[in-house]
Design a protein around this motif. Structure first.
Motif, mmCIF file in Angstrom:
data_model
loop_
_atom_site.group_PDB
_atom_site.id
_atom_site.type_symbol
_atom_site.label_atom_id
_atom_site.label_comp_id
_atom_site.label_asym_id
_atom_site.label_seq_id
_atom_site.Cartn_x
_atom_site.Cartn_y
_atom_site.Cartn_z
ATOM 1 N N VAL A 156 0.823 -1.202 0.000
ATOM 2 C CA VAL A 156 0.000 0.000 0.000
ATOM 3 C C VAL A 156 0.860 1.255 0.000
ATOM 4 O O VAL A 156 0.627 2.192 -0.778
ATOM 5 N N VAL A 157 1.863 1.301 0.864
ATOM 6 C CA VAL A 157 2.701 2.489 0.980
ATOM 7 C C VAL A 157 3.464 2.751 -0.314
ATOM 8 O O VAL A 157 3.524 3.892 -0.785
ATOM 9 N N LYS A 158 4.020 1.713 -0.911
ATOM 10 C CA LYS A 158 4.758 1.906 -2.157
ATOM 11 C C LYS A 158 3.858 2.384 -3.295
ATOM 12 O O LYS A 158 4.315 3.071 -4.198
ATOM 13 N N PRO A 190 9.019 4.784 -4.398
ATOM 14 C CA PRO A 190 8.791 3.507 -3.705
ATOM 15 C C PRO A 190 10.071 2.744 -3.383
ATOM 16 O O PRO A 190 10.089 1.962 -2.436
ATOM 17 N N ALA A 191 11.131 2.982 -4.123
ATOM 18 C CA ALA A 191 12.388 2.279 -3.858
ATOM 19 C C ALA A 191 13.005 2.709 -2.527
ATOM 20 O O ALA A 191 13.819 1.976 -1.957
ATOM 21 N N GLU A 192 12.617 3.874 -2.027
ATOM 22 C CA GLU A 192 13.187 4.386 -0.780
ATOM 23 C C GLU A 192 12.337 4.051 0.451
ATOM 24 O O GLU A 192 12.652 4.465 1.551
ATOM 25 N N VAL A 193 11.267 3.303 0.271
ATOM 26 C CA VAL A 193 10.414 2.905 1.393
ATOM 27 C C VAL A 193 11.052 1.713 2.103
ATOM 28 O O VAL A 193 11.451 0.737 1.468
ATOM 29 N N VAL A 194 11.141 1.812 3.417
ATOM 30 C CA VAL A 194 11.678 0.726 4.241
ATOM 31 C C VAL A 194 10.643 0.404 5.309
ATOM 32 O O VAL A 194 10.190 1.293 6.031
ATOM 33 N N ILE A 195 10.270 -0.852 5.389
ATOM 34 C CA ILE A 195 9.317 -1.324 6.389
ATOM 35 C C ILE A 195 10.061 -2.256 7.334
ATOM 36 O O ILE A 195 10.707 -3.209 6.889
ATOM 37 N N ILE A 204 7.249 2.523 9.228
ATOM 38 C CA ILE A 204 7.418 2.931 7.833
ATOM 39 C C ILE A 204 8.430 4.065 7.792
ATOM 40 O O ILE A 204 8.278 5.065 8.488
ATOM 41 N N ARG A 205 9.450 3.894 6.973
ATOM 42 C CA ARG A 205 10.429 4.964 6.732
ATOM 43 C C ARG A 205 10.422 5.276 5.243
ATOM 44 O O ARG A 205 10.414 4.362 4.413
ATOM 45 N N ILE A 249 1.434 9.425 2.707
ATOM 46 C CA ILE A 249 1.082 8.276 3.540
ATOM 47 C C ILE A 249 0.070 8.693 4.612
ATOM 48 O O ILE A 249 -0.884 7.966 4.882
ATOM 49 N N VAL A 250 0.269 9.861 5.196
ATOM 50 C CA VAL A 250 -0.612 10.327 6.263
ATOM 51 C C VAL A 250 -1.964 10.749 5.694
ATOM 52 O O VAL A 250 -3.008 10.413 6.251
#
Length: 103
Positions: free
Chosen positions: A35-37, A43-48, A61-62, A71-72
């Motif tokens: 969902v976040v990506k 999206p490549a910088e999203v870290v869960i 979520i970072r 996201i918010v």
């Protein structure tokens, strides 16, 4: 993978062979990741990552600072919806899981 949690699959993914609490936690992480990506520009910088504590489990979520607002959402509605889905799915497993966006 998500069929067990929500009753349907996302992105045509097949159900994972992992089972039990660890498997369902991985499924919840994968749901949040998916969902976040889909929401952010990078999206490549999203870290869960996941942290367990006395009160349960927290999925963190970072992402880039510019993407936090996506996201918010307006008045926090998007993150509240994500939290509600994760909490509901975790509740079916008798687990307590929360979702936090880290800055």
């Amino acid at each position: 993978m998500f069929k067990k949690l929500f009753g349907f699959l996302f992105g045509g993914e097949k159900k994972s062979s992992a089972s039990g609490a660890a498997g369902s936690l991985r499924d919840l992480e994968a749901f949040v990741d998916y969902v976040v990506k889909a929401l952010v520009d990078a999206p490549a910088e999203v870290v869960i990552d996941t942290v367990e504590n006395d009160e349960g489990t927290t999925i963190r979520i970072r992402c880039r600072k510019e993407d936090i607002g996506k996201i918010v959402g307006k008045r926090g509605k998007t993150i509240m919806a994500i939290r509600s889905l994760v909490s509901g799915a975790a509740g079916r497993q008798r687990k307590r899981v929360s979702v936090d966006v880290m800055d």
